[in-house]
Design an enzyme around this catalytic site. Structure first.
Site, mmCIF file in Angstrom:
data_model
loop_
_atom_site.group_PDB
_atom_site.id
_atom_site.type_symbol
_atom_site.label_atom_id
_atom_site.label_comp_id
_atom_site.label_asym_id
_atom_site.label_seq_id
_atom_site.Cartn_x
_atom_site.Cartn_y
_atom_site.Cartn_z
ATOM 1 N N CYS A 115 0.814 -1.227 0.000
ATOM 2 C CA CYS A 115 0.000 0.000 0.000
ATOM 3 C C CYS A 115 0.842 1.268 0.000
ATOM 4 O O CYS A 115 0.338 2.345 -0.311
ATOM 5 C CB CYS A 115 -0.955 -0.014 1.186
ATOM 6 S SG CYS A 115 -2.103 -1.378 1.080
ATOM 7 N N HIS A 256 -3.591 7.082 1.770
ATOM 8 C CA HIS A 256 -3.964 5.736 1.327
ATOM 9 C C HIS A 256 -5.330 5.402 1.919
ATOM 10 O O HIS A 256 -5.621 5.749 3.065
ATOM 11 C CB HIS A 256 -2.900 4.749 1.807
ATOM 12 C CG HIS A 256 -3.303 3.322 1.588
ATOM 13 N ND1 HIS A 256 -3.652 2.851 0.341
ATOM 14 C CD2 HIS A 256 -3.449 2.280 2.456
ATOM 15 C CE1 HIS A 256 -3.967 1.565 0.460
ATOM 16 N NE2 HIS A 256 -3.857 1.203 1.719
ATOM 17 N N ASN A 286 -10.071 -0.442 -0.852
ATOM 18 C CA ASN A 286 -8.610 -0.351 -0.797
ATOM 19 C C ASN A 286 -8.028 -0.922 -2.094
ATOM 20 O O ASN A 286 -8.081 -2.133 -2.313
ATOM 21 C CB ASN A 286 -8.127 -1.131 0.433
ATOM 22 C CG ASN A 286 -6.614 -1.081 0.608
ATOM 23 O OD1 ASN A 286 -5.882 -0.613 -0.263
ATOM 24 N ND2 ASN A 286 -6.140 -1.581 1.733
HETATM 25 O O1 UT7 Z 1 -3.937 -1.255 3.379
HETATM 26 C C1 UT7 Z 1 -2.930 -1.932 4.069
HETATM 27 C C2 UT7 Z 1 -3.048 -1.843 5.527
HETATM 28 N N1 UT7 Z 1 -4.273 -2.403 5.986
HETATM 29 C C3 UT7 Z 1 -5.019 -1.726 6.846
HETATM 30 O O2 UT7 Z 1 -4.681 -0.617 7.172
HETATM 31 C C4 UT7 Z 1 -6.238 -2.415 7.411
HETATM 32 C C5 UT7 Z 1 -6.227 -2.324 8.911
HETATM 33 N N2 UT7 Z 1 -7.303 -3.030 9.559
HETATM 34 C C6 UT7 Z 1 -8.612 -2.670 9.457
HETATM 35 O O3 UT7 Z 1 -8.958 -1.776 8.699
HETATM 36 C C7 UT7 Z 1 -9.616 -3.337 10.368
HETATM 37 O O4 UT7 Z 1 -8.935 -4.104 11.326
HETATM 38 C C8 UT7 Z 1 -10.660 -4.234 9.646
HETATM 39 C C9 UT7 Z 1 -11.625 -3.376 8.847
HETATM 40 C C10 UT7 Z 1 -9.931 -5.227 8.737
HETATM 41 C C11 UT7 Z 1 -11.472 -5.003 10.673
HETATM 42 O O5 UT7 Z 1 -12.104 -4.092 11.567
HETATM 43 P P1 UT7 Z 1 -11.985 -4.283 13.150
HETATM 44 O O6 UT7 Z 1 -12.801 -3.230 13.747
HETATM 45 O O7 UT7 Z 1 -10.525 -4.343 13.466
HETATM 46 O O8 UT7 Z 1 -12.696 -5.671 13.358
HETATM 47 P P2 UT7 Z 1 -12.096 -7.023 13.963
HETATM 48 O O9 UT7 Z 1 -11.206 -7.687 12.966
HETATM 49 O O10 UT7 Z 1 -11.556 -6.721 15.316
HETATM 50 O O11 UT7 Z 1 -13.419 -7.859 14.107
HETATM 51 C C12 UT7 Z 1 -14.493 -7.466 14.982
HETATM 52 C C13 UT7 Z 1 -15.613 -8.481 14.839
HETATM 53 C C14 UT7 Z 1 -15.143 -9.923 14.928
HETATM 54 O O12 UT7 Z 1 -16.126 -10.666 15.619
HETATM 55 P P3 UT7 Z 1 -15.913 -11.047 17.177
HETATM 56 O O13 UT7 Z 1 -14.623 -11.779 17.219
HETATM 57 O O14 UT7 Z 1 -15.841 -9.704 17.877
HETATM 58 O O15 UT7 Z 1 -17.119 -11.846 17.469
HETATM 59 C C15 UT7 Z 1 -15.086 -10.358 13.494
HETATM 60 O O16 UT7 Z 1 -15.276 -11.758 13.341
HETATM 61 O O17 UT7 Z 1 -16.241 -8.353 13.557
HETATM 62 C C16 UT7 Z 1 -16.240 -9.630 12.894
HETATM 63 N N3 UT7 Z 1 -16.095 -9.417 11.460
HETATM 64 C C17 UT7 Z 1 -17.122 -9.146 10.634
HETATM 65 N N4 UT7 Z 1 -18.458 -9.026 10.859
HETATM 66 C C18 UT7 Z 1 -19.225 -8.730 9.803
HETATM 67 C C19 UT7 Z 1 -14.944 -9.410 10.734
HETATM 68 N N5 UT7 Z 1 -15.218 -9.152 9.440
HETATM 69 C C20 UT7 Z 1 -16.559 -8.985 9.359
HETATM 70 C C21 UT7 Z 1 -17.432 -8.700 8.303
HETATM 71 N N6 UT7 Z 1 -18.774 -8.576 8.558
HETATM 72 N N7 UT7 Z 1 -17.011 -8.523 7.031
#
Ligand code: UT7
Length: 335
Positions: A115, A256, A286
């Protein structure tokens, strides 16, 4: 005599036509529009047509740039392509582009910094201009993320899209234009938080790697999120401080587009009002190396980035790689 600086004299973008909306994704994995919008800011993304690859998108963007400016392929000295989704492992996407556009005098190469790829490529291209090694450098950021996205994995498939962007770098001695400063970083301790496990020399392609879905993106989202928010915000504020300018002095921040919440943290730390932040993650998701050149083009189209304006670019990605670039926009070429 003033120092030779690298100026961005033209920018162009290409977005494929096919739209994948949050509603479409609801039918593919266990997710919902509300979760995706509130956690990421993404509403839809664009995907390539069957058979369309990274070089095809890059060539479309470059041809647009040539049409807009009247610059021709035989004037190009160097083609640098930032991508993690090249058409092939080798030869370089830059070679495929060179042939297709007919850049008879050019040499070129691909650059892999995920990225942050466009920022790393922009600084690399600028070095050739500043050292007077080249007079016209095409810097491309292009990624076909749909080629390495697992559309059964809700953690990643909601995030990514496909796009290409390109800028033309040329020398200037005028202090009102050009790249001013850069702060770029790499920290390999983040390598296993965001990567594609198979298909390289560590884990060559095999029936087993395919069965284990190891040719797709893996991301530990929460770990990357924390690093990205801190990395992007600190690089963006540090470059302002080092150059004794404030958020009020810059016309636009082009970050980004990985997550709207990460962008908000950086914009807040820089003291920017929302109108100074380029956001298009809602439309495209992204697109890895393409987000910043596509964002620059849209800032120009909206009238938010004009010749002589200060802009800050910032990114964070796999590696980890991250950083910021401060520039003064233009002088924009026209036919
Ligand atoms: O571009 C290169 C660099 N990359 C980035 O900068 C990305 C950085 N990371 C992020 O943007 C975020 O971490 C994500 C958008 C990928 C995820 O968001 P988050 O707020 O960190 O969510 P999480 O991974 O902590 O997941 C929270 C909950 C989980 O459920 P439990 O364990 O709390 O029951 C996930 O299983 O949300 C669940 N979950 C979803 N629910 C509905 C994960 N993906 C989804 C989904 N729909 N698509």
């Amino acid at each position: 005599m003033n120092k030779t600086r690298a100026a961005i004299t033209a920018v162009a973008k290409y977005l494929p036509e096919r739209v994948l909306s949050n509603t479409d994704l609801e039918k593919m994995v266990e997710t919902n529009d509300e979760w995706i919008v509130s956690r990421t800011g993404i509403r839809e993304r664009r995907l390539v047509a069957e058979g369309q690859a990274t070089s095809d998108m890059a060539i479309a963007a470059i041809n647009q740039l040539f049409n807009d400016t009247g610059v021709t392929a035989d004037e190009i000295d160097i083609i640098i392509v930032a991508t993690v989704t090249p058409d092939y492992m080798f030869p370089a996407t830059a070679a495929l582009i060179q042939k297709e556009i007919g850049a008879n005098r050019a040499w070129g190469f691909d650059l892999s910094a995920a990225c942050s790829g466009f920022l790393f490529a922009l600084q690399t291209g600028a070095s050739f201009i500043e050292s007077r090694t080249a007079k016209k450098v095409l810097v491309v950021g292009a990624d076909t993320m749909s080629a390495i996205t697992d559309y059964t994995d809700r953690n990643t498939c909601i995030l990514f899209g496909d796009a290409a962007g390109v800028v033309l770098l040329e020398p200037t001695e005028d202090e009102n234009y050009g790249l001013i400063d850069q702060m770029l970083y790499v920290d390999g301790s983040g390598a296993d938080a965001l990567y594609q496990a198979a298909g390289g020399s560590r884990l060559p392609a095999s029936a087993e790697t395919v069965a284990k879905r190891q040719h797709f993106i893996y991301q530990d989202g929460r770990t990357v999120f924390k690093k990205a928010a801190e990395g992007m915000a600190s690089a963006s504020t540090a470059i302002l401080n080092r150059n004794n300018i404030s958020g009020d002095d810059i016309a636009i921040f082009v970050p980004h587009q990985a997550n709207k919440r990460i962008i908000d943290v950086a914009a807040q730390r820089m003291g920017l009002s929302p109108d100074k932040v380029l956001l298009n993650i809602d439309k495209y998701g992204n697109t890895t190396a393409a987000t910043i050149p596509v964002g620059l083009k849209e800032a120009v189209e909206d009238g938010r980035l004009k010749d002589g304006d200060y802009a800050v670019l910032a990114a964070f990605g796999a590696g980890y790689t991250w950083g910021s670039i401060l520039l003064k926009w233009g002088p924009t070429r026209s036919k």
